[in-house]
Motif scaffolding. Structure first.
Motif, PDB file in Angstrom:
ATOM      1  N   VAL A 107       4.553   9.629  -6.824  1.00  0.00           N
ATOM      2  CA  VAL A 107       4.277   9.776  -5.392  1.00  0.00           C
ATOM      3  C   VAL A 107       5.516  10.419  -4.760  1.00  0.00           C
ATOM      4  O   VAL A 107       6.197  11.203  -5.400  1.00  0.00           O
ATOM      5  CB  VAL A 107       3.912   8.429  -4.739  1.00  0.00           C
ATOM      6  CG1 VAL A 107       2.509   8.006  -5.148  1.00  0.00           C
ATOM      7  CG2 VAL A 107       4.917   7.343  -5.071  1.00  0.00           C
ATOM      8  N   PRO A 150       9.086   5.163  -2.134  1.00  0.00           N
ATOM      9  CA  PRO A 150       7.872   4.563  -1.575  1.00  0.00           C
ATOM     10  C   PRO A 150       8.078   3.066  -1.359  1.00  0.00           C
ATOM     11  O   PRO A 150       7.948   2.271  -2.289  1.00  0.00           O
ATOM     12  CB  PRO A 150       6.821   4.846  -2.640  1.00  0.00           C
ATOM     13  CG  PRO A 150       7.597   4.919  -3.925  1.00  0.00           C
ATOM     14  CD  PRO A 150       8.938   5.484  -3.562  1.00  0.00           C
ATOM     15  N   VAL A 180       4.097   4.978  -8.574  1.00  0.00           N
ATOM     16  CA  VAL A 180       3.279   3.775  -8.490  1.00  0.00           C
ATOM     17  C   VAL A 180       3.000   3.317  -9.907  1.00  0.00           C
ATOM     18  O   VAL A 180       2.479   4.091 -10.725  1.00  0.00           O
ATOM     19  CB  VAL A 180       1.953   4.027  -7.748  1.00  0.00           C
ATOM     20  CG1 VAL A 180       1.056   2.805  -7.849  1.00  0.00           C
ATOM     21  CG2 VAL A 180       2.200   4.378  -6.299  1.00  0.00           C
ATOM     22  N   THR A 214       0.708  -4.474  -4.230  1.00  0.00           N
ATOM     23  CA  THR A 214      -0.609  -4.826  -3.734  1.00  0.00           C
ATOM     24  C   THR A 214      -1.491  -5.169  -4.927  1.00  0.00           C
ATOM     25  O   THR A 214      -1.217  -4.748  -6.057  1.00  0.00           O
ATOM     26  CB  THR A 214      -1.232  -3.689  -2.898  1.00  0.00           C
ATOM     27  OG1 THR A 214      -2.388  -4.163  -2.215  1.00  0.00           O
ATOM     28  CG2 THR A 214      -1.607  -2.504  -3.761  1.00  0.00           C
ATOM     29  N   GLY A 263       7.499  -2.584  -3.372  1.00  0.00           N
ATOM     30  CA  GLY A 263       6.208  -2.899  -2.764  1.00  0.00           C
ATOM     31  C   GLY A 263       5.173  -3.288  -3.795  1.00  0.00           C
ATOM     32  O   GLY A 263       5.246  -2.882  -4.964  1.00  0.00           O
ATOM     33  N   THR A 268       0.891   5.239  -0.204  1.00  0.00           N
ATOM     34  CA  THR A 268       2.278   4.764  -0.155  1.00  0.00           C
ATOM     35  C   THR A 268       3.012   5.368   1.034  1.00  0.00           C
ATOM     36  O   THR A 268       2.752   6.511   1.430  1.00  0.00           O
ATOM     37  CB  THR A 268       3.046   5.132  -1.439  1.00  0.00           C
ATOM     38  OG1 THR A 268       3.143   6.560  -1.542  1.00  0.00           O
ATOM     39  CG2 THR A 268       2.356   4.565  -2.664  1.00  0.00           C
ATOM     40  N   LEU A 304      -5.190   4.321  -3.358  1.00  0.00           N
ATOM     41  CA  LEU A 304      -3.862   3.831  -2.979  1.00  0.00           C
ATOM     42  C   LEU A 304      -3.189   4.787  -2.009  1.00  0.00           C
ATOM     43  O   LEU A 304      -3.414   6.003  -2.057  1.00  0.00           O
ATOM     44  CB  LEU A 304      -2.982   3.676  -4.219  1.00  0.00           C
ATOM     45  CG  LEU A 304      -3.426   2.640  -5.256  1.00  0.00           C
ATOM     46  CD1 LEU A 304      -2.626   2.795  -6.539  1.00  0.00           C
ATOM     47  CD2 LEU A 304      -3.272   1.232  -4.701  1.00  0.00           C
ATOM     48  N   ASN A 334       6.378   6.839   2.047  1.00  0.00           N
ATOM     49  CA  ASN A 334       7.518   7.437   1.358  1.00  0.00           C
ATOM     50  C   ASN A 334       8.680   7.590   2.334  1.00  0.00           C
ATOM     51  O   ASN A 334       8.713   8.524   3.147  1.00  0.00           O
ATOM     52  CB  ASN A 334       7.118   8.787   0.766  1.00  0.00           C
ATOM     53  CG  ASN A 334       5.900   8.682  -0.134  1.00  0.00           C
ATOM     54  OD1 ASN A 334       5.788   7.755  -0.937  1.00  0.00           O
ATOM     55  ND2 ASN A 334       4.981   9.610   0.008  1.00  0.00           N
ATOM     56  N   SER A 342       6.397   0.845   0.451  1.00  0.00           N
ATOM     57  CA  SER A 342       5.245  -0.064   0.533  1.00  0.00           C
ATOM     58  C   SER A 342       3.983   0.666   0.114  1.00  0.00           C
ATOM     59  O   SER A 342       3.951   1.898   0.015  1.00  0.00           O
ATOM     60  CB  SER A 342       5.099  -0.634   1.941  1.00  0.00           C
ATOM     61  OG  SER A 342       4.832   0.392   2.873  1.00  0.00           O
ATOM     62  N   ILE A 343       2.929  -0.126  -0.105  1.00  0.00           N
ATOM     63  CA  ILE A 343       1.684   0.407  -0.657  1.00  0.00           C
ATOM     64  C   ILE A 343       0.505  -0.382  -0.100  1.00  0.00           C
ATOM     65  O   ILE A 343       0.623  -1.585   0.182  1.00  0.00           O
ATOM     66  CB  ILE A 343       1.721   0.350  -2.206  1.00  0.00           C
ATOM     67  CG1 ILE A 343       0.503   1.039  -2.812  1.00  0.00           C
ATOM     68  CG2 ILE A 343       1.863  -1.076  -2.726  1.00  0.00           C
ATOM     69  CD1 ILE A 343       0.632   1.274  -4.316  1.00  0.00           C
ATOM     70  N   THR A 344      -0.621   0.295   0.055  1.00  0.00           N
ATOM     71  CA  THR A 344      -1.856  -0.366   0.472  1.00  0.00           C
ATOM     72  C   THR A 344      -3.002   0.152  -0.380  1.00  0.00           C
ATOM     73  O   THR A 344      -2.962   1.295  -0.865  1.00  0.00           O
ATOM     74  CB  THR A 344      -2.136  -0.134   1.970  1.00  0.00           C
ATOM     75  OG1 THR A 344      -3.248  -0.936   2.386  1.00  0.00           O
ATOM     76  CG2 THR A 344      -2.426   1.327   2.268  1.00  0.00           C
ATOM     77  N   THR A 350       5.250  -0.261  -6.243  1.00  0.00           N
ATOM     78  CA  THR A 350       6.070   0.908  -5.935  1.00  0.00           C
ATOM     79  C   THR A 350       7.542   0.549  -6.079  1.00  0.00           C
ATOM     80  O   THR A 350       7.929  -0.612  -5.927  1.00  0.00           O
ATOM     81  CB  THR A 350       5.829   1.403  -4.503  1.00  0.00           C
ATOM     82  OG1 THR A 350       6.172   0.367  -3.573  1.00  0.00           O
ATOM     83  CG2 THR A 350       4.396   1.824  -4.307  1.00  0.00           C
TER      84      THR A 350
END
Length: 389
Positions: free
Chosen positions: A188, A192, A169, A148, A146, A210, A208, A212, A194-196, A163
């Protein structure tokens, strides 16, 4: 005479009240109105997708990562919701995630692409014509998935957060010229996917979150504005079974950022409402049922009621679920729109320039992108959608 005038006035007020009720009911039940998907060929097994203006003509374009071709496809938009033929650019091995931003501060959009089997990120600098220069690679942890982009250290240069299956991260701080420093890792949860990035605690610094996958939860890391992060006291926060994608927006109109997560193993979306201090709690009716194998997700206002909705790519059903938000953190109706085979990534943008959001999905098994535009005259198409409650 006085009574007649009063009666006429009362009748007018009643008619006005009834008309306002009718308009309100129409808006409430108008639904999400999308035209049938139009498909555009891209590379082999497209996964990630991003929307931005790559050739500086004011129209939204699309980019996909093609997992089995080790390249990306660029589809230039014509401004009317249609797109030209794909142009491909080589990256690394097994490209997955993709993020679009201006990494070298030249006013043109660039791309960052995750190469899962190379353990790195490819940076492609855009020249403002829809073309990209040669790739520069930067290490980004083991088996990255992932990505961002945001400014994590408040220096007005875009940075990256990645990630991967190292359960970290990785933060790569941008130098403003398209290059990045060495990655700094922050732990994390497990896998994980994906991440935003958003400001979860309202301190002006980017934070941030994630998804998991193996822990069935969400990790939240609060940024301090220097590029460093620490978990918020309540983290992690419970999600559904097998969280895959995560996105952030204000779902209950309280000016605090909330989270939504697709749960691929129980076919749901978890909505976590933020308190403005970096902590989150499940919305009252969360999780919300969607289709089979929900992977990608994006947030936008698809029914034009000023509340944020969610669009979910259901990989096993080859369709998209739209969850209509009511502005209170609740999502009550799911509308289904068919797309290509095994939709993986999904993005929302105004492809026609009329102020209305459409959707685009990267379809891994049909090697194409599906574009769905809003109906011009409202919900008059009954052949391309269905509704789940």
């Amino acid at each position: 005479m006085q009574v007649k005038k009063l009666n006429k006035l009362s009748l007018s007020l009643v008619l006005l009240f009834v008309l306002s009720l009718f308009v309100g009911m129409y808006a409430a039940f108008a639904g999400v109105c999308l035209q049938p998907a139009v498909n555009y060929p891209v590379g082999n097994n497209p996964n990630g997708i991003a929307a931005a203006d790559f050739n500086n003509d004011g129209d939204v374009d699309l980019a996909t990562t093609n997992l089995l071709d080790d390249d990306i496809s660029i589809l230039l938009g014509n401004g009317d919701g249609t797109f030209g033929e794909a142009t491909n650019f080589l990256v690394g091995s097994y490209p997955r995630g993709i993020s679009a931003a201006d990494f070298n501060n030249d006013g043109s959009v660039d791309l960052a692409v995750i190469n899962t089997l190379n353990d790195n990120v490819s940076i492609l600098l855009g020249d403002g014509t829809g073309s990209f220069g040669s790739v520069t690679n930067f290490p980004a942890g083991a088996l990255p998935i992932g990505i961002t982009a945001a400014d994590f250290n408040n220096d007005n240069n875009v940075d990256l957060a990645v990630t991967g299956l190292s359960d970290n991260v990785s933060i790569l701080l941008g130098n403003g010229d398209g290059s990045f420093g060495a990655a700094t890792d922050f732990p994390v949860g497990h896998s994980p996917f994906s991440i935003t990035a958003a400001d979860f605690d309202n301190d002006g610094n980017v934070d941030l979150a994630t998804a998991n996958n193996l822990d069935n939860n969400v990790s939240v890391l609060l940024g301090n504005g220097t590029g460093n992060f620490a978990p918020v006291a309540g983290s992690p926060f419970a999600a559904g079974i097998g969280p895959f994608s995560i996105t952030s927006a204000d779902f209950d109109n309280d000016n605090n950022v909330d989270l939504a997560v697709t749960n691929i193993n129980d076919n749901t979306v978890s909505v976590l409402l933020g308190d403005g201090n970096g902590n989150f709690a499940s919305a009252a009716r969360s999780p919300f049922l969607v289709g089979d194998g929900p992977i990608g997700m994006t947030a936008a206002d698809f029914d034009n009621d000023s509340n944020v909705d969610l669009a979910v790519a259901n990989s096993s059903d080859s369709d998209v679920s739209i969850l209509r938000g009511n502005g209170k953190g609740d999502f009550r109706v799911v509308t289904i729109f068919p797309v290509g085979d095994f939709p993986f990534g999904i993005t929302a943008a105004d492809f026609e320039g009329g102020g209305k959001y459409g959707l685009a999905t990267a379809n891994a098994d049909s090697n194409n992108v599906s574009v769905l535009l809003q109906e011009v005259y409202g919900c008059n198409n009954t052949t391309n959608s269905a509704t789940r409650k």
